[in-house]
Design a protein around this motif. Structure first.
Motif, PDB file in Angstrom:
ATOM      1  N   LEU A 169       0.753  -1.416  -0.021  1.00  0.00           N
ATOM      2  CA  LEU A 169       0.177  -0.135  -0.067  1.00  0.00           C
ATOM      3  C   LEU A 169       0.802   1.203  -0.069  1.00  0.00           C
ATOM      4  N   PRO A 170       1.901   1.463   0.643  1.00  0.00           N
ATOM      5  CA  PRO A 170       2.732   2.519   0.534  1.00  0.00           C
ATOM      6  C   PRO A 170       3.462   2.904  -0.534  1.00  0.00           C
ATOM      7  N   LEU A 171       3.725   1.581  -1.374  1.00  0.00           N
ATOM      8  CA  LEU A 171       4.420   1.808  -2.730  1.00  0.00           C
ATOM      9  C   LEU A 171       3.140   2.210  -3.508  1.00  0.00           C
ATOM     10  N   LEU A 172       2.115   1.545  -3.524  1.00  0.00           N
ATOM     11  CA  LEU A 172       0.994   2.186  -4.495  1.00  0.00           C
ATOM     12  C   LEU A 172       0.932   3.559  -4.246  1.00  0.00           C
ATOM     13  N   ARG A 173       0.823   4.128  -3.113  1.00  0.00           N
ATOM     14  CA  ARG A 173       0.695   5.671  -2.895  1.00  0.00           C
ATOM     15  C   ARG A 173       1.808   6.409  -3.429  1.00  0.00           C
ATOM     16  N   GLU A 174       2.908   5.886  -3.265  1.00  0.00           N
ATOM     17  CA  GLU A 174       4.061   6.366  -3.807  1.00  0.00           C
ATOM     18  C   GLU A 174       4.109   6.493  -5.433  1.00  0.00           C
ATOM     19  N   GLY A 176       1.535   6.192  -7.589  1.00  0.00           N
ATOM     20  CA  GLY A 176       0.391   6.621  -8.421  1.00  0.00           C
ATOM     21  C   GLY A 176      -0.858   6.822  -7.555  1.00  0.00           C
ATOM     22  N   PRO A 177      -1.942   6.615  -8.030  1.00  0.00           N
ATOM     23  CA  PRO A 177      -3.071   7.001  -7.274  1.00  0.00           C
ATOM     24  C   PRO A 177      -3.225   6.286  -5.878  1.00  0.00           C
ATOM     25  N   ALA A 178      -3.665   6.600  -4.835  1.00  0.00           N
ATOM     26  CA  ALA A 178      -3.920   5.725  -3.844  1.00  0.00           C
ATOM     27  C   ALA A 178      -5.143   5.156  -3.892  1.00  0.00           C
ATOM     28  N   PRO A 179      -5.038   3.696  -3.313  1.00  0.00           N
ATOM     29  CA  PRO A 179      -6.157   2.854  -3.393  1.00  0.00           C
ATOM     30  C   PRO A 179      -7.416   3.575  -2.974  1.00  0.00           C
ATOM     31  N   LEU A 180      -8.809   3.288  -3.530  1.00  0.00           N
ATOM     32  CA  LEU A 180      -9.827   3.564  -2.865  1.00  0.00           C
ATOM     33  C   LEU A 180     -10.168   2.657  -1.776  1.00  0.00           C
ATOM     34  N   ALA A 181      -9.568   1.602  -1.641  1.00  0.00           N
ATOM     35  CA  ALA A 181      -9.815   0.516  -0.422  1.00  0.00           C
ATOM     36  C   ALA A 181      -9.004  -0.551  -0.546  1.00  0.00           C
ATOM     37  N   ALA A 182      -8.576  -0.991   0.779  1.00  0.00           N
ATOM     38  CA  ALA A 182      -7.884  -2.352   0.823  1.00  0.00           C
ATOM     39  C   ALA A 182      -8.700  -3.137   1.796  1.00  0.00           C
ATOM     40  N   ASN A 202      -8.482 -16.598   2.548  1.00  0.00           N
ATOM     41  CA  ASN A 202      -7.716 -15.544   3.102  1.00  0.00           C
ATOM     42  C   ASN A 202      -7.067 -14.593   1.884  1.00  0.00           C
ATOM     43  N   VAL A 203      -7.804 -13.729   1.707  1.00  0.00           N
ATOM     44  CA  VAL A 203      -7.707 -12.948   0.448  1.00  0.00           C
ATOM     45  C   VAL A 203      -7.649 -11.219   0.962  1.00  0.00           C
ATOM     46  N   VAL A 204      -6.590 -10.803   0.279  1.00  0.00           N
ATOM     47  CA  VAL A 204      -6.688  -9.032   0.397  1.00  0.00           C
ATOM     48  C   VAL A 204      -6.945  -8.431  -0.934  1.00  0.00           C
ATOM     49  N   ALA A 205      -7.985  -7.746  -0.996  1.00  0.00           N
ATOM     50  CA  ALA A 205      -8.390  -7.086  -2.138  1.00  0.00           C
ATOM     51  C   ALA A 205      -8.213  -5.648  -2.002  1.00  0.00           C
ATOM     52  N   VAL A 206      -7.454  -5.097  -3.311  1.00  0.00           N
ATOM     53  CA  VAL A 206      -6.944  -3.872  -3.443  1.00  0.00           C
ATOM     54  C   VAL A 206      -7.891  -3.030  -4.452  1.00  0.00           C
ATOM     55  N   VAL A 207      -8.664  -2.156  -4.041  1.00  0.00           N
ATOM     56  CA  VAL A 207      -9.397  -1.405  -4.960  1.00  0.00           C
ATOM     57  C   VAL A 207      -8.881  -0.190  -5.468  1.00  0.00           C
ATOM     58  N   THR A 208      -8.238   0.299  -6.969  1.00  0.00           N
ATOM     59  CA  THR A 208      -7.976   1.533  -7.111  1.00  0.00           C
ATOM     60  C   THR A 208      -8.588   1.967  -8.604  1.00  0.00           C
ATOM     61  N   SER A 209      -8.792   3.241  -8.618  1.00  0.00           N
ATOM     62  CA  SER A 209      -9.602   3.816  -9.684  1.00  0.00           C
ATOM     63  C   SER A 209      -8.644   4.652 -10.629  1.00  0.00           C
ATOM     64  N   TYR A 210      -8.838   4.649 -11.915  1.00  0.00           N
ATOM     65  CA  TYR A 210      -8.067   5.616 -12.808  1.00  0.00           C
ATOM     66  C   TYR A 210      -8.874   6.175 -14.039  1.00  0.00           C
ATOM     67  N   PRO A 211      -8.433   7.269 -14.674  1.00  0.00           N
ATOM     68  CA  PRO A 211      -9.068   7.849 -15.522  1.00  0.00           C
ATOM     69  C   PRO A 211      -9.507   6.900 -16.752  1.00  0.00           C
ATOM     70  N   ASP A 212      -8.514   5.764 -16.878  1.00  0.00           N
ATOM     71  CA  ASP A 212      -8.563   4.871 -18.090  1.00  0.00           C
ATOM     72  C   ASP A 212      -7.499   3.956 -17.751  1.00  0.00           C
ATOM     73  N   GLU A 213      -7.746   3.009 -18.710  1.00  0.00           N
ATOM     74  CA  GLU A 213      -6.754   1.726 -18.700  1.00  0.00           C
ATOM     75  C   GLU A 213      -5.194   2.171 -18.876  1.00  0.00           C
ATOM     76  N   HIS A 217      -2.103   1.065 -16.396  1.00  0.00           N
ATOM     77  CA  HIS A 217      -0.731   0.456 -17.075  1.00  0.00           C
ATOM     78  C   HIS A 217       0.465   1.306 -16.832  1.00  0.00           C
ATOM     79  N   ALA A 218       0.334   2.554 -16.663  1.00  0.00           N
ATOM     80  CA  ALA A 218       1.436   3.386 -16.341  1.00  0.00           C
ATOM     81  C   ALA A 218       1.731   3.230 -14.886  1.00  0.00           C
ATOM     82  N   HIS A 219       0.765   3.193 -13.900  1.00  0.00           N
ATOM     83  CA  HIS A 219       0.936   3.256 -12.444  1.00  0.00           C
ATOM     84  C   HIS A 219       1.701   1.592 -12.235  1.00  0.00           C
ATOM     85  N   ALA A 220       1.181   0.710 -12.870  1.00  0.00           N
ATOM     86  CA  ALA A 220       1.692  -0.660 -12.834  1.00  0.00           C
ATOM     87  C   ALA A 220       3.321  -0.680 -13.297  1.00  0.00           C
ATOM     88  N   LYS A 221       3.553   0.017 -14.436  1.00  0.00           N
ATOM     89  CA  LYS A 221       4.843  -0.162 -14.825  1.00  0.00           C
ATOM     90  C   LYS A 221       5.902   0.506 -13.639  1.00  0.00           C
TER      91      LYS A 221
END
Length: 259
Positions: A169-174, A176-182, A202-213, A217-221
């Motif tokens: 989660l800290p890396l996601l915020r660093e 790109g956009p912060a997740p809407l929910a974890a 035993n699952v963790v779900a991370v939900v994130t929103s973007y203007p488009d796909e 992809h840019a955030h994932a890279k």
């Protein structure tokens, strides 16, 4: 199964819903009969949103799955497990479901792929998704892309959730956009067994929103290139997880609050 004399309980649930931070969340994935997803979405968005919320639950998001034209995904939330039972009994034993449930069910092949979840941390649940911000029935779908990443770990292993919470989660915020929910698996027994949920998860779900796909992809890279993920976190996750993470690529419907 319908409860009686629960008016005050539902009023309390509405009050908790007004705080906009449901403590129990269902991630529901429906397999539909070929070609009938838009039919279900039109019915759902017209008849089954406010009528569910009147019983004390929150309809958080409705989505088309980009990888399966016959998959409908949605999220709903509750203040707690006891109010979940009361609200579901009030709705599914009530007149709205009696009127529209048969048509909704007729579009479905399977509706039992359901994860019962809770916020991973005190502040990682869905926040500020107010019903008054929802568009009217017939509102055009927004040009948004929602990614839900599901991380699966062996039953009883707590290290996985900690790795997501303290590492990913800290890396996601660093990057790109912060997740809407974890969210993490809610381990309490299903309080409404008429609607099955996936047991033993035993699952963790991370939900994130973007203007488009492409933005996703840019955030994932950017995330993949981060040395802390590449050299430290990812090898540890690979050793800990039960199976590779699953990505749900979703587009919200016109009335989805999560977008």
């Amino acid at each position: 199964m319908r409860d009686t004399d629960n008016t005050d309980d539902i009023a309390d649930a509405r009050g908790a819903h007004g705080a906009h931070r449901p403590a129990v969340i269902e991630l529901r994935r429906y397999t539909l009969r070929p070609g009938r997803r838009d039919e279900l979405i039109e019915l759902f968005d017209r008849e089954l949103v406010e009528t569910q919320e009147e019983t004390g639950m929150s309809v958080l998001g409705q989505f088309r799955d980009l990888d399966d034209p016959d998959r409908f995904v949605w999220l709903r939330g509750f203040p707690d497990m006891a109010s979940r039972r009361r609200s579901l009994a009030a709705f599914y034993d009530g007149p709205v479901w009696a009127a529209h449930g048969p048509r909704a069910n007729d579009t479905m092949v399977d509706s039992d792929d359901v994860l019962l979840l809770r916020p991973l941390t005190e502040r990682s649940g869905f926040a500020d998704h107010r019903p008054e911000r929802r568009g009217a029935p017939g509102t055009a779908a927004p040009d948004r892309f929602v990614a839900v990443t599901l991380w699966s770990f062996p039953p009883g292993v707590r290290d996985g959730a900690a790795l997501i919470r303290d590492g990913l989660l800290p890396l996601l915020r660093e990057t790109g956009p912060a997740p809407l929910a974890a969210l993490a698996t809610e381990t309490a027994p299903n309080t409404f067994p008429r609607l099955p949920v996936r047991e033993g998860e035993n699952v963790v779900a991370v939900v994130t929103s973007y203007p488009d796909e492409p933005a996703h992809h840019a955030h994932a890279k950017a995330l993949e290139a981060h040395p802390r993920l590449r050299d430290v976190l990812l090898p540890t996750l690979n050793r800990t997880q039960q199976s590779p993470p699953q990505l749900l690529r979703l587009t919200p419907t016109g009335r989805s609050l999560v977008r």
